[in-house]
Design a protein around this motif. Structure first.
Motif, PDB file in Angstrom:
ATOM      1  N   LYS A   1      38.935  36.219  41.891  1.00  0.00           N
ATOM      2  CA  LYS A   1      39.867  36.377  40.756  1.00  0.00           C
ATOM      3  C   LYS A   1      39.503  36.239  39.913  1.00  0.00           C
ATOM      4  CE  LYS A   1      43.367  33.350  42.755  1.00  0.00           C
ATOM      5  NZ  LYS A   1      44.777  33.283  42.986  1.00  0.00           N
ATOM      6  N   ARG A   2      38.352  35.216  40.549  1.00  0.00           N
ATOM      7  CA  ARG A   2      37.166  34.601  39.213  1.00  0.00           C
ATOM      8  C   ARG A   2      36.668  35.437  38.504  1.00  0.00           C
ATOM      9  NH1 ARG A   2      33.820  30.433  41.837  1.00  0.00           N
ATOM     10  NH2 ARG A   2      34.987  30.430  43.614  1.00  0.00           N
ATOM     11  N   GLY A   3      36.307  36.754  39.107  1.00  0.00           N
ATOM     12  CA  GLY A   3      35.400  37.868  38.499  1.00  0.00           C
ATOM     13  C   GLY A   3      33.725  37.533  39.196  1.00  0.00           C
ATOM     14  N   ASP A   4      34.136  36.719  39.717  1.00  0.00           N
ATOM     15  CA  ASP A   4      32.754  36.115  40.297  1.00  0.00           C
ATOM     16  C   ASP A   4      32.053  36.376  41.875  1.00  0.00           C
ATOM     17  OD1 ASP A   4      31.141  34.414  38.589  1.00  0.00           O
ATOM     18  OD2 ASP A   4      32.469  32.911  38.792  1.00  0.00           O
ATOM     19  N   MET A   5      33.119  37.609  42.190  1.00  0.00           N
ATOM     20  CA  MET A   5      32.208  38.857  44.058  1.00  0.00           C
ATOM     21  C   MET A   5      33.040  39.734  43.139  1.00  0.00           C
ATOM     22  SD  MET A   5      33.982  37.660  47.545  1.00  0.00           S
ATOM     23  CE  MET A   5      32.077  36.725  47.536  1.00  0.00           C
ATOM     24  N   LEU A   6      32.577  41.132  43.641  1.00  0.00           N
ATOM     25  CA  LEU A   6      32.900  42.336  44.076  1.00  0.00           C
ATOM     26  C   LEU A   6      33.969  42.309  44.395  1.00  0.00           C
ATOM     27  CD1 LEU A   6      29.061  43.897  45.043  1.00  0.00           C
ATOM     28  CD2 LEU A   6      30.542  43.934  42.338  1.00  0.00           C
ATOM     29  N   ASP A   7      34.740  42.853  43.820  1.00  0.00           N
ATOM     30  CA  ASP A   7      36.407  43.848  44.435  1.00  0.00           C
ATOM     31  C   ASP A   7      36.143  44.683  45.747  1.00  0.00           C
ATOM     32  OD1 ASP A   7      39.176  43.226  45.301  1.00  0.00           O
ATOM     33  OD2 ASP A   7      39.885  43.844  43.267  1.00  0.00           O
ATOM     34  N   ASN A  21      42.097  33.936  34.512  1.00  0.00           N
ATOM     35  CA  ASN A  21      42.154  32.820  34.281  1.00  0.00           C
ATOM     36  C   ASN A  21      41.359  31.987  33.545  1.00  0.00           C
ATOM     37  OD1 ASN A  21      39.612  33.308  35.171  1.00  0.00           O
ATOM     38  ND2 ASN A  21      39.876  31.784  37.592  1.00  0.00           N
ATOM     39  N   ARG A  43      38.341  30.390  33.218  1.00  0.00           N
ATOM     40  CA  ARG A  43      36.944  31.389  33.645  1.00  0.00           C
ATOM     41  C   ARG A  43      36.792  32.876  32.780  1.00  0.00           C
ATOM     42  NH1 ARG A  43      31.547  31.862  36.274  1.00  0.00           N
ATOM     43  NH2 ARG A  43      32.545  29.958  38.076  1.00  0.00           N
ATOM     44  N   ALA A  44      37.451  33.417  33.268  1.00  0.00           N
ATOM     45  CA  ALA A  44      37.884  35.227  32.640  1.00  0.00           C
ATOM     46  C   ALA A  44      38.138  35.136  31.105  1.00  0.00           C
ATOM     47  CB  ALA A  44      38.510  35.971  33.573  1.00  0.00           C
ATOM     48  N   ASN A  75      35.059  34.091  29.676  1.00  0.00           N
ATOM     49  CA  ASN A  75      33.476  34.944  29.338  1.00  0.00           C
ATOM     50  C   ASN A  75      34.232  36.162  28.456  1.00  0.00           C
ATOM     51  OD1 ASN A  75      31.937  34.065  31.362  1.00  0.00           O
ATOM     52  ND2 ASN A  75      32.618  34.799  32.595  1.00  0.00           N
ATOM     53  N   SER A 113      31.436  38.555  33.599  1.00  0.00           N
ATOM     54  CA  SER A 113      31.471  38.205  34.313  1.00  0.00           C
ATOM     55  C   SER A 113      30.219  38.324  35.503  1.00  0.00           C
ATOM     56  CB  SER A 113      32.726  38.370  35.087  1.00  0.00           C
ATOM     57  OG  SER A 113      32.771  39.957  35.651  1.00  0.00           O
ATOM     58  N   SER A 114      29.913  37.800  36.749  1.00  0.00           N
ATOM     59  CA  SER A 114      28.886  37.849  37.476  1.00  0.00           C
ATOM     60  C   SER A 114      29.282  38.918  38.079  1.00  0.00           C
ATOM     61  CB  SER A 114      28.537  36.618  38.706  1.00  0.00           C
ATOM     62  OG  SER A 114      29.148  36.569  39.588  1.00  0.00           O
ATOM     63  N   LYS A 115      30.300  39.374  38.643  1.00  0.00           N
ATOM     64  CA  LYS A 115      30.764  40.745  39.418  1.00  0.00           C
ATOM     65  C   LYS A 115      30.566  41.534  38.275  1.00  0.00           C
ATOM     66  CE  LYS A 115      34.855  43.155  38.775  1.00  0.00           C
ATOM     67  NZ  LYS A 115      35.908  43.758  39.600  1.00  0.00           N
ATOM     68  N   ASP A 116      30.485  41.791  37.576  1.00  0.00           N
ATOM     69  CA  ASP A 116      30.352  42.979  36.676  1.00  0.00           C
ATOM     70  C   ASP A 116      28.656  43.307  36.796  1.00  0.00           C
ATOM     71  OD1 ASP A 116      33.089  43.476  35.819  1.00  0.00           O
ATOM     72  OD2 ASP A 116      33.013  42.637  33.828  1.00  0.00           O
ATOM     73  N   ALA A 137      26.484  42.376  38.768  1.00  0.00           N
ATOM     74  CA  ALA A 137      25.989  42.629  40.476  1.00  0.00           C
ATOM     75  C   ALA A 137      26.245  44.525  40.518  1.00  0.00           C
ATOM     76  CB  ALA A 137      27.682  42.057  40.998  1.00  0.00           C
TER      77      ALA A 137
END
Ligand SMILES: Nc1ncnc2c1ncn2[C@@H]1O[C@H](COP(=O)(O)OP(=O)(O)OP(=O)(O)O)[C@@H](O)[C@H]1O
Ligand SMILES: [Mg+2]
Lengths: 265, 89
Positions: A180-186, B2, B4-5, B8, B15-18, B20
């Protein structure tokens, strides 16, 4: 005729043994006859995750080298119907088993049992090749991390190059709060990259550690834990049922769900 | 989205997910290409086959390779032309 399913990953520590134990218990609870083979020779672990470590007499290497009959080495789990463990050898060298021996063993077990689950060692060496040798299907376990997904890609390539007719993905240790925070691959990110069919998503759950401490896989406990539910759903999918994936985002606000639906986030 | 997003998005920070996902995509291009040694050789043969319809290629002076820059993977083909065919439409 039974089905041989290897649980593999490439990267170590992503949850192969935990998955094997839980799917084994789940299948046994669904009245299937199940054998779990610990193919991680030298690093035996499935026995302790199952809570059967005190009952080992013979092991996989004893069986393939003919020191005992297959039946003698199978440890019956008294808590469930028809769940058996064939433990790995602990002290011998990793090359004690050959792919041909593994194939023969799987063939023999398929005659009598519905499911044979093989817990594969990490890596792509001999131990991996042995573990996949007799398998009809593969379940590839990954976590939502760059290195684990990368190794999963490699394993999928190797598995597809062999005789295995179907491979499906399990995403383990997902943390919906981090996604949700964008800190993990979905889930979608991983599926897009790996282009493989998904069979289940297991959330990161402290209940797994607690249940492993006790040697009682979570799939057996009807305590409402999200991981137990996730494993039971994978079992149902293995048995051919269509089961919707768990909604890990149900605690999201109405607004963010709406955005998700209309494609804004 | 949220806080943080949102932050960003406002600051243009990924985001760190992007990050990654992007890194994974690139590393897999490289992994998949290098797993099979015949991969680039096959591409080279195919390129030469197509281009040869239009011009004569010096095969011994043709190089196909793959490399990556910061944000993309690049397939590079250098073909030495011997001659161009006359009646191409
Ligand atoms: N969904 C989960 N939530 C929390 N902890 C987990 C989860 N899945 C696995 N773990 C923990 O992660 C650790 C590694 O799991 P496991 O031993 O199953 O991995 P493995 O892939 O078999 O490792 P190896 O490659 O060493 O054989 C264990 O401590 C386990 O309890
Ligand atoms: Mg293991």
């Amino acid at each position: 005729m039974g089905e041989v399913i290897v649980i593999t990953s490439g990267k170590g520590g992503v949850g192969k043994t935990t998955t094997t134990a839980n799917l084994g218990v789940g299948l046994a609870l669904a009245e299937k006859k199940v054998v779990l083979i610990d193919a991680d020779i030298g690093l035996r672990n499935l026995d302790v995750v199952m809570g059967l470590e005190n009952r080992i007499v013979y092991d996989l290497v004893d069986v393939v080298e003919g020191r005992c009959r297959t039946k003698q080495a199978l440890i019956r789990d008294k808590r469930y119907h028809n769940l058996f463990l064939l433990p790995a050898a602990q002290t011998r060298d990793k090359n004690a088993v050959s792919p041909e021996q593994m194939k023969k063993l799987c063939q023999e077990l398929k005659e009598e049992y519905d499911f044979i689950l093989v817990d594969c060692p990490a890596g792509i060496e001999q131990g991996f090749r042995n573990a996949i040798a007799g398998a009809d299907q593969a379940l590839i376990v990954t976590t939502p991390e760059v290195s684990a997904v990368r190794d999963a890609d490699r394993i999928i390539g190797l598995v597809e190059a062999g005789e295995i007719k179907m491979s499906r993905l399990i995403i383990n240790r997902l943390r919906p709060d981090m996604v949700k925070r964008g800190d993990m691959l979905d889930i979608d990110d991983i599926l897009e990259i790996l282009a493989i069919e998904l069979i289940g998503v297991v959330p990161d759950d402290e209940k797994i550690i607690i249940s492993t401490n006790r040697g009682e896989p979570v799939a057996a406990l009807n305590d409402g834990s999200p991981s137990g539910k996730a494993y039971r759903n994978i079992v149902r999918r293995l048995l051919g049922e269509t089961v919707p994936f768990l909604d890990f985002y149900k605690n999201q606000s109405f607004l963010s769900r709406l955005k998700r639906i209309i494609g804004l986030s | 989205m949220n806080l943080r997003a949102l932050l960003n998005a406002l600051t243009g920070r990924k985001s760190s997910k992007d990050v990654a996902k992007e890194r994974l995509r690139l590393v897999l291009v490289h992994d998949r290409a290098s797993v099979s040694p015949e991969f680039l050789e096959k591409i080279k043969e195919e390129i030469i086959r197509v281009i040869s319809k239009y011009m004569e290629i010096d095969e011994s002076n043709t190089v196909v390779n793959m490399h990556r820059s910061d944000d993309s993977a690049i397939l590079e083909a250098n073909l030495a032309i011997k001659a161009i065919r006359r009646n191409i439409h």
